[in-house]
Design an enzyme around this catalytic site. Structure first.
Site, PDB file in Angstrom:
ATOM      1  CE1 TYR A   1      31.995  26.745 -22.864  1.00  0.00           C
ATOM      2  CE2 TYR A   1      32.291  28.332 -21.088  1.00  0.00           C
ATOM      3  CZ  TYR A   1      31.499  27.753 -22.056  1.00  0.00           C
ATOM      4  OH  TYR A   1      30.202  28.182 -22.206  1.00  0.00           O
TER       5      TYR A   1
ATOM      6  CG  LEU B   1      -1.731  -1.281   1.429  1.00  0.00           C
ATOM      7  CD1 LEU B   1      -2.665  -1.125   2.613  1.00  0.00           C
ATOM      8  CD2 LEU B   1      -2.513  -1.626   0.168  1.00  0.00           C
TER       9      LEU B   1
ATOM     10  NE  ARG C   1       0.037  10.671   9.799  1.00  0.00           N
ATOM     11  CZ  ARG C   1      -0.279   9.440  10.186  1.00  0.00           C
ATOM     12  NH1 ARG C   1      -0.233   9.117  11.468  1.00  0.00           N
ATOM     13  NH2 ARG C   1      -0.623   8.515   9.301  1.00  0.00           N
TER      14      ARG C   1
ATOM     15  N   GLY D   1      -2.367   1.118  15.353  1.00  0.00           N
ATOM     16  CA  GLY D   1      -3.535   0.316  15.689  1.00  0.00           C
ATOM     17  C   GLY D   1      -3.156  -0.628  16.821  1.00  0.00           C
TER      18      GLY D   1
END
Ligand code: UD1
Ligand code: CA
Length: 453
Positions: A385, A8, A15, A138
């Site tokens: 460069y 899941l 939160r 739970g």
């Protein structure tokens, strides 16, 4: 039968107060959801269905090799499981359910859990633990004979139920058919107005079927991550596990509390990691190395007998017997070959540094192919460069580059060449030549006396 796992991962993660889906927050260098998938697989799961919803696109993009089921509206964990029903239509046997926000669970524990479920022939088994601080979990309500009656969510619990320390891990094994039958009976008549997966346990028990709890004494394995503080807690625990694993395999870690090693990092025997060192994903270190203090290595491959201190390296490769640091930056595409010495204050980018070459102080070497046994003087810069394009510098073997040389690319310095200190080289140098590219010095006699007049 193939063991299938439903994970899941659709919840909003309110939160966390984050724009990133909760399950993509990293622990030990990897999204928590991936830790869970990995644990399931290593415990024998052969098929993983991940239920996604909140931030579904992002989750789908970053997680590979699993199947996805969409929960468009997040109506609770029970509702989420239902969304996977189509994918396991006529399956029989056991399905395991895990949550994407419990990254500390190990394959070892899940393996024992599945085995227990199969052995007891229970219709449902829930993984539980005694949690020192059970807030938010739970609670497992047991009847007088000690068997599990039901699970009560924190927000729905009575004062008495809140005293229970045995908590639901959010991990279950179910008989597939019984699970989906019971899910049809779940209502959202509770404090959060959600369809709770936890209610399925009570429903199955009321049907007279066996429900069981498998209690682990390692409560840290089931910690659920809902907040940033819990995320930091998980991080600390996983890092500690990783450090212990490495120490057990023969690596010395001077101070584990100040050493941060990602889950997939490999380190060979008798290597020592000194404090304030970050070894991040994709990094591999050989044997007998000394890394740190203060190194940050990202996706860096290191051979044997390498010494490094105060180094930041990303997407680079370092061969055996190299000494690097202090204060060195190795940037992507860099390959340092055997016996090279680099440091102090040196940056190397997208370059190949040949065996035995030395970059001992204050250099910028970019887009360069350097041969073996080159000595690069202090302050040398490759000018790669021109404001529009990048060009390469080629340096042969046994070249001596004098201090403060500029190498204006594209340019080639052939084998055995010498460059006088302070030169700006913009033409190729043939083999064994000495190149001097600076104005000749003029000394003005008695100049001081004239100036003072
Ligand atoms: C849940 C359990 C709780 C358990 C705890 C363990 C329920 C009702 N509660 O609570 O008993 O102690 O996990 O960590 O199951 N999710 C969805 N869709 C949704 C809601 C959630 O996919 O509609 C996913 C979340 O992304 C998350 C997991 O389910 O990965 C758990 O959801 P969360 O909201 O974190 O539940 P908890 O309150 O922690
Ligand atoms: Ca949770």
């Amino acid at each position: 039968m193939k063991l299938t796992t439903i994970i899941l991962a659709a919840g909003k993660g309110t939160r966390m107060k984050s724009n990133l889906p909760k399950v993509l927050h990293k622990v030990c260098g990897r999204p928590m959801l991936e830790h869970v998938i990995d644990a399931a697989r290593n415990a024998g799961s052969e098929r993983e269905i991940v239920v996604i919803g909140s931030g579904a696109d992002e989750v789908e993009k970053s997680i590979t090799d699993v199947e996805f089921a969409l929960q468009a509206e997040q109506l609770g964990t029970g509702h989420a499981v239902k969304m996977a029903k189509d994918k396991i239509n006529d399956m029989e046997g056991t399905v395991m359910i895990l949550c994407g926000d419990t990254p500390l669970v190990s394959a070892d524990l899940l393996e024992k859990f599945i085995e227990n479920h199969e052995q007891t022939k229970a219709t449902a088994t829930v993984l539980t633990a005694m949690m020192p601080d059970a807030t938010g979990y739970g609670r497992i309500v047991r009847n007088q004979s000690g068997s599990v009656d039901k699970i009560v969510e924190h927000k729905d619990a009575t004062e008495e139920e809140l005293q229970i320390h045995e908590v639901n891990s959010g991990m279950y094994c179910f008989d597939v058919k019984a699970l989906f039958d019971a899910l049809e009976k779940v209502t959202n008549d509770n404090a959060q107005g959600e369809y709770y997966l936890t209610d399925v346990l009570g429903i199955i028990r009321e049907q007279g079927l066996l429900i069981n709890a498998f209690v682990t004494n390692a409560f840290t394995q089931i910690l659920g991550i809902n907040s940033r503080y819990q995320l930091a807690t998980a991080e600390r625990i996983l890092r500690q596990r990783k450090n212990i694993e490495l120490m057990d395999s023969g690596v010395t870690i001077l101070d584990p509390d100040s050493t941060f090693i990602d889950y997939d990092v490999e380190i060979g025997r008798d290597s020592t990691i000194l404090p304030f060192t970050y070894l991040e994903t994709g990094t591999k270190i050989g044997e007998n190395c000394s890394i740190g203090p203060n190194c940050r290595l990202q996706n860096t491959k290191i051979g044997n007998n390498v010494t490094m201190q105060f180094v930041y390296s990303h997407d680079a490769e370092v061969d055996d017997d190299v000494v690097i640091g202090p204060y060195v930056h190795l940037r992507p595409g860099t390959k340092i070959n055997k016996k090279v010495k680099i440091g102090n204050f040196v940056e190397v980018k997208n370059s190949n540094i040949g065996e035995g070459s030395k970059l001992p102080h204050l250099q910028y070497i970019g887009d360069t192919d350097m041969g073996t046994n080159v000595n690069v003087g202090c302050g040398t810069v490759t000018c790669n460069y021109d404001g529009k394009k990048k060009y390469r510098t080629t340096i042969g073997d046994n070249v001596f580059v004098g201090c403060n040389t500029n190498l204006v690319a594209p340019v080639t310095v052939n084998n055995g060449a010498y460059i006088a200190a302070g030169s700006t080289i913009n033409q190729d140098i043939p083999e064994n030549n000495l190149a001097i590219a600076r104005s000749r010095q003029v000394n003005k006699p008695a100049w001081k006396d004239r100036r003072q007049q």
